[in-house]
Design a protein around this motif. Structure first.
Motif, PDB file in Angstrom:
ATOM      1  N   TRP A  83       0.746  -1.076  -0.064  1.00  0.00           N
ATOM      2  CA  TRP A  83      -0.236   0.027   0.021  1.00  0.00           C
ATOM      3  C   TRP A  83       0.757   1.177  -0.036  1.00  0.00           C
ATOM      4  O   TRP A  83       1.984   1.484   0.583  1.00  0.00           O
ATOM      5  N   SER A  92      -3.744  11.826  -1.505  1.00  0.00           N
ATOM      6  CA  SER A  92      -4.160  11.063  -2.603  1.00  0.00           C
ATOM      7  C   SER A  92      -2.715  10.768  -3.460  1.00  0.00           C
ATOM      8  O   SER A  92      -1.798  11.396  -3.104  1.00  0.00           O
ATOM      9  N   MET A  93      -2.977   9.885  -4.528  1.00  0.00           N
ATOM     10  CA  MET A  93      -1.766   9.437  -5.128  1.00  0.00           C
ATOM     11  C   MET A  93      -1.146  10.801  -5.977  1.00  0.00           C
ATOM     12  O   MET A  93       0.078  11.033  -6.207  1.00  0.00           O
ATOM     13  N   VAL A 117       2.687   1.055 -10.478  1.00  0.00           N
ATOM     14  CA  VAL A 117       1.394   1.689 -10.046  1.00  0.00           C
ATOM     15  C   VAL A 117       1.576   3.306 -10.053  1.00  0.00           C
ATOM     16  O   VAL A 117       0.341   3.939 -10.376  1.00  0.00           O
ATOM     17  N   HIS A 121      -0.966   5.998 -12.171  1.00  0.00           N
ATOM     18  CA  HIS A 121      -1.341   7.365 -11.897  1.00  0.00           C
ATOM     19  C   HIS A 121      -0.790   8.616 -12.293  1.00  0.00           C
ATOM     20  O   HIS A 121      -0.936   9.616 -11.741  1.00  0.00           O
ATOM     21  N   ALA A 175      -3.357   4.252  -1.969  1.00  0.00           N
ATOM     22  CA  ALA A 175      -3.900   2.988  -2.939  1.00  0.00           C
ATOM     23  C   ALA A 175      -3.429   1.872  -2.317  1.00  0.00           C
ATOM     24  O   ALA A 175      -2.374   1.709  -1.702  1.00  0.00           O
ATOM     25  N   TRP A 176      -3.935   0.805  -2.706  1.00  0.00           N
ATOM     26  CA  TRP A 176      -3.528  -0.603  -2.565  1.00  0.00           C
ATOM     27  C   TRP A 176      -2.998  -0.948  -3.936  1.00  0.00           C
ATOM     28  O   TRP A 176      -3.885  -0.847  -5.126  1.00  0.00           O
ATOM     29  N   ASP A 179      -5.508  -3.206  -6.325  1.00  0.00           N
ATOM     30  CA  ASP A 179      -6.548  -2.698  -6.720  1.00  0.00           C
ATOM     31  C   ASP A 179      -6.098  -2.071  -8.130  1.00  0.00           C
ATOM     32  O   ASP A 179      -6.983  -1.764  -9.129  1.00  0.00           O
ATOM     33  N   HIS A 180      -4.743  -2.082  -8.480  1.00  0.00           N
ATOM     34  CA  HIS A 180      -4.072  -1.433  -9.795  1.00  0.00           C
ATOM     35  C   HIS A 180      -3.177  -2.252 -10.655  1.00  0.00           C
ATOM     36  O   HIS A 180      -2.939  -2.126 -11.870  1.00  0.00           O
TER      37      HIS A 180
END
Length: 288
Positions: A83, A92-93, A117, A121, A175-176, A179-180
Motif C-alpha cells: 500500500w 491522494s496519489m 502503479v 497514476h 492506494a492498494w 487494486d491497480h
C-alpha cells in the motif's frame, strides 16, 4: 520422510500466511514431508535455487534478468499486499508529486510493482517525486519518519494493517497495489534444474499449500485468528475486516492462472526493468 526447504523472500502476512497455516495445522506432516520454512530475504539467488520459494515476484524477476527457468507450481494470490501510505498532508496519489516516498529498490519485485502503479497514476518515479530507497523491514521506521516529517509517504507491506495505522496516526491510505496491478505473486516455485517438478517432496508441499488455502477459504474464524497473530495491533473486528477485504476474495484454493493477465503483468515488469519479456506459459502453466 521427505524433506524440503521453503523460503520466503519478504516479511509479512502476504508471503508467510499460507505456509504458516500449513505448518501450524500439520498439513506438511500429513503429506509426509518435513518442511523447513526459511528466511530467504537476504539470500543470493544461487542459495534460493536449492529449495522451493514462496515469492513468485522475486523468482519472476530472476527469470527475466538471470535466465533461470523458475517454475510456479502453486499460486496463492494475484493481488500484491502493498500500500501507499501518505502523511497528514498527502491525501491522494496525485499529492505525491514533488514529495518524498520511502519505497523498495526499483530492482526488487515490490519496488517494481510500486513504479508500475505510480506510472498508472501519471507519476514518473524518477522525475515527479523523490523515491527514498530503504530496506523495508517491518516498516516501523517508515512510520517513525512519517511522524517526524522526514518523508511524506511510504510504500508498506503486510506486516501492518494499513487502514488501522492510517486511522491511528492521522495518515492517509492512498492506494492498494492489488487494486491497480494484478500479478501471480506468492505460491510455490522452484528451479527445475535443481528440483524436478515431479519431486515427491515438492508435490507434497504443493498439496499442503492448497490445503492451507482451503482452510483460509472455508474456516473464516480460524483464518481471522491467524491474521490476528500476524497483525497483533489489530482488534478482532479489524482483523475480520482485513480478512474480508484482502484475504478471503483473493487467497483461493485451486486457483487457475489467467495466462492473459499474467502475460500482461510480465510484460509490464519487463518494460519497467528494461529487459525482454518471457512467455507466461512456462512460468505459470504448471499451476494453471
Amino acid at each position: 520422510m521427505e524433506t524440503m526447504d521453503l523460503a520466503y523472500v519478504g516479511r509479512g502476512l502476504h508471503e508467510e500466511l499460507v505456509a504458516y497455516v500449513a505448518d501450524q495445522e500439520g498439513y506438511f506432516e500429513d503429506e509426509g514431508v518435513h518442511v523447513a520454512v526459511r528466511d530467504g530475504i537476504g539470500w543470493e539467488t544461487e542459495r534460493l535455487r536449492r529449495g522451493a520459494v514462496i515469492g513468485l515476484g522475486r523468482t519472476l524477476l530472476s527469470r527475466l534478468t538471470d535466465g533461470i527457468g523458475w517454475t510456479a507450481l502453486s499460486v496463492s494470490t494475484d493481488r500484491p499486499l502493498f500500500w501507499f501510505l501518505g502523511n497528514a498532508e498527502v491525501r491522494s496519489m496525485a499529492d505525491l508529486r514533488g514529495r518524498r516516498l520511502a519505497v523498495h529498490a526499483a530492482h526488487t519485485a515490490p519496488g517494481c510493482f510500486a513504479r508500475i502503479v505510480l506510472r498508472k497514476h501519471g507519476l514518473d518515479p524518477d522525475r515527479d517525486l523523490e523515491c527514498v530507497v530503504r530496506h523495508p523491514g517491518d516498516y516501523q521506521m517508515d512510520l517513525r519518519r512519517l511522524r517526524d516529517g522526514s518523508i511524506d509517504a511510504a510504500y508498506v507491506g503486510s506486516t501492518l494493517g494499513p487502514e488501522q495505522v492510517a486511522e491511528e496516526e492521522g495518515f492517509h491510505l492512498l492506494a492498494w497495489v492489488g487494486d491497480h496491478f494484478q500479478i501471480p505473486t506468492v505460491g510455490v516455485a522452484v528451479d527445475p534444474v535443481r528440483i524436478p517438478l515431479d519431486s515427491p517432496a515438492l508435490q507434497a508441499v504443493v498439496r499442503a499449500n492448497q490445503r492451507a488455502l482451503r482452510t483460509l477459504a472455508e474456516q473464516p474464524r480460524l483464518s481471522v485468528d491467524y491474521i490476528g497473530w500476524f497483525l497483533d495491533r489489530l482488534t478482532r473486528d479489524e482483523a475480520q475486516r482485513y480478512y474480508e477485504h484482502y484475504v478471503a476474495p483473493y487467497f483461493t484454493p485451486d486457483r487457475r492462472v489467467d495466462l492473459t493477465i499474467a502475460q500482461q503483468a510480465i510484460d509490464a515488469v519487463a518494460a519497467e526493468l528494461g529487459v525482454a519479456a518471457v512467455a507466461a506459459d512456462p512460468f505459470y502453466a504448471p499451476s494453471a
